[in-house]
Scaffold this motif. Sequence first.
Motif, PDB file in Angstrom:
ATOM      1  N   TYR A   6       0.857  -1.197   0.000  1.00  0.00           N
ATOM      2  CA  TYR A   6       0.000   0.000   0.000  1.00  0.00           C
ATOM      3  C   TYR A   6       0.889   1.241   0.000  1.00  0.00           C
ATOM      4  O   TYR A   6       1.492   1.590   1.021  1.00  0.00           O
ATOM      5  CB  TYR A   6      -0.940  -0.045   1.205  1.00  0.00           C
ATOM      6  N   PHE A  14      -3.388   6.982  -1.158  1.00  0.00           N
ATOM      7  CA  PHE A  14      -2.728   5.683  -1.176  1.00  0.00           C
ATOM      8  C   PHE A  14      -3.366   4.794  -2.245  1.00  0.00           C
ATOM      9  O   PHE A  14      -4.571   4.893  -2.513  1.00  0.00           O
ATOM     10  CB  PHE A  14      -2.850   4.988   0.184  1.00  0.00           C
ATOM     11  N   GLU A  15      -2.555   3.909  -2.828  1.00  0.00           N
ATOM     12  CA  GLU A  15      -3.057   2.909  -3.763  1.00  0.00           C
ATOM     13  C   GLU A  15      -2.389   1.571  -3.466  1.00  0.00           C
ATOM     14  O   GLU A  15      -1.290   1.519  -2.920  1.00  0.00           O
ATOM     15  CB  GLU A  15      -2.791   3.320  -5.217  1.00  0.00           C
ATOM     16  N   SER A  16      -3.082   0.506  -3.876  1.00  0.00           N
ATOM     17  CA  SER A  16      -2.580  -0.846  -3.664  1.00  0.00           C
ATOM     18  C   SER A  16      -1.813  -1.322  -4.892  1.00  0.00           C
ATOM     19  O   SER A  16      -2.255  -1.132  -6.022  1.00  0.00           O
ATOM     20  CB  SER A  16      -3.742  -1.784  -3.365  1.00  0.00           C
ATOM     21  N   SER A 316      -9.082  -1.125   5.308  1.00  0.00           N
ATOM     22  CA  SER A 316      -9.222  -0.615   3.944  1.00  0.00           C
ATOM     23  C   SER A 316      -8.262   0.544   3.741  1.00  0.00           C
ATOM     24  O   SER A 316      -7.711   1.093   4.711  1.00  0.00           O
ATOM     25  CB  SER A 316     -10.654  -0.139   3.685  1.00  0.00           C
ATOM     26  N   ILE A 317      -8.068   0.938   2.488  1.00  0.00           N
ATOM     27  CA  ILE A 317      -7.210   2.084   2.189  1.00  0.00           C
ATOM     28  C   ILE A 317      -7.793   3.356   2.802  1.00  0.00           C
ATOM     29  O   ILE A 317      -7.044   4.215   3.297  1.00  0.00           O
ATOM     30  CB  ILE A 317      -7.022   2.229   0.667  1.00  0.00           C
ATOM     31  N   ASP A 318      -9.114   3.483   2.803  1.00  0.00           N
ATOM     32  CA  ASP A 318      -9.748   4.645   3.428  1.00  0.00           C
ATOM     33  C   ASP A 318      -9.402   4.738   4.912  1.00  0.00           C
ATOM     34  O   ASP A 318      -9.198   5.839   5.450  1.00  0.00           O
ATOM     35  CB  ASP A 318     -11.264   4.591   3.255  1.00  0.00           C
ATOM     36  N   ILE A 320      -6.640   3.873   6.275  1.00  0.00           N
ATOM     37  CA  ILE A 320      -5.278   4.389   6.398  1.00  0.00           C
ATOM     38  C   ILE A 320      -5.304   5.913   6.391  1.00  0.00           C
ATOM     39  O   ILE A 320      -4.706   6.580   7.248  1.00  0.00           O
ATOM     40  CB  ILE A 320      -4.381   3.871   5.254  1.00  0.00           C
TER      41      ILE A 320
END
Length: 341
Positions: A6, A14-16, A316-318, A320
């Motif tokens: 991530y 952020f992106e995976s 989840s990314i959110d 983070i």
Amino acid sequence: MLNQVYRLVSERKFESFVVSEKIHEKSVVVKPTYLSICHADQRYYSFKRRTEVINEKLPMALIHEGIGKVVATSDDKFSIGDRVIFIPSLPVEKDELIEENYLESTKFRSSNYDGLMQEYIISDISRIVKIPDGLENTIVAFAEMLTVAHQGITRLSRVSDISDSVIGIWGDGNLGYMVSALIKCIYPESKVYVFGHHQAKLNYFSFVDRTFLTDNIPENVRIDQAIEATGGLGSQMAIDQIINSLEPEGASVLMGVSEENVPVNTRMVLQKGLTFVGSSRSSRSDFIEVMNMLTKNPLLVDKMGILVDTVRDIKSIDDIGQAFEHDQAHAFGKTIMHWHL
């Protein structure tokens, strides 16, 4: 193996990424469990670094403070299920004179190498240290910062006897708090004075000998050694006050990071014969020593517990981004991410 990483790709975003990882004979596969947000991570997240630095390093996974559980190993030093703390310095060579964290070739997680925000960390056995039983996850999650404090104290002790002296700590934030607590633990006969901008934060330093607001330091206050733990725009004032407060032939360690050049009153440094030493990051020996100290000193553990501001589940990314936003709104204490990704 395929690993989910991530990474920060732009300001506050952020992106995976799916990354192919190689597992070597001395590799240990660790699942991150608790991660701690540092000011250095926040400078990347908020794009507070210089543009050329940002462009060179992104995309990059953040976080260099954290712990995890071993999920695969072929080395008998570790077992599946062991809790370990990550050492973020990644040296590629050894030097007889220079410590690993000062070698120019050494990589560092969340600086010039992917940090700990990953599904798994493929680690060399030398880059993890087993966590003793009984220590709380939320405290050892940010113990890397304690090792940085330990490194600074060790470097000061190499140039000056601090066993029963008066030591001034400039900085009322997390690092100043950790440095003060460690000095009181290692050198109980010493006197610790803390100098800070905010009385509300200085109130947390109830275990030190004296505290001072930096805009109201009595003229007769003198110290034998000093540690600068402010960084940023506050470094210039802190260094000036350190120079004025140190006894002749005193010594100081500089630990605060500043993006800009900081003027130094060299005339008074020379006139008083002062010694200044830089200190940055830490080495494996600091991690081993800090784990031992936390095990043997329950009062130190209690002091570190005060720094746990909040623990947030990350699924989840959110999540983070929300953890980073929460951390920015709190000037004292650590935001811990309970990592489920």
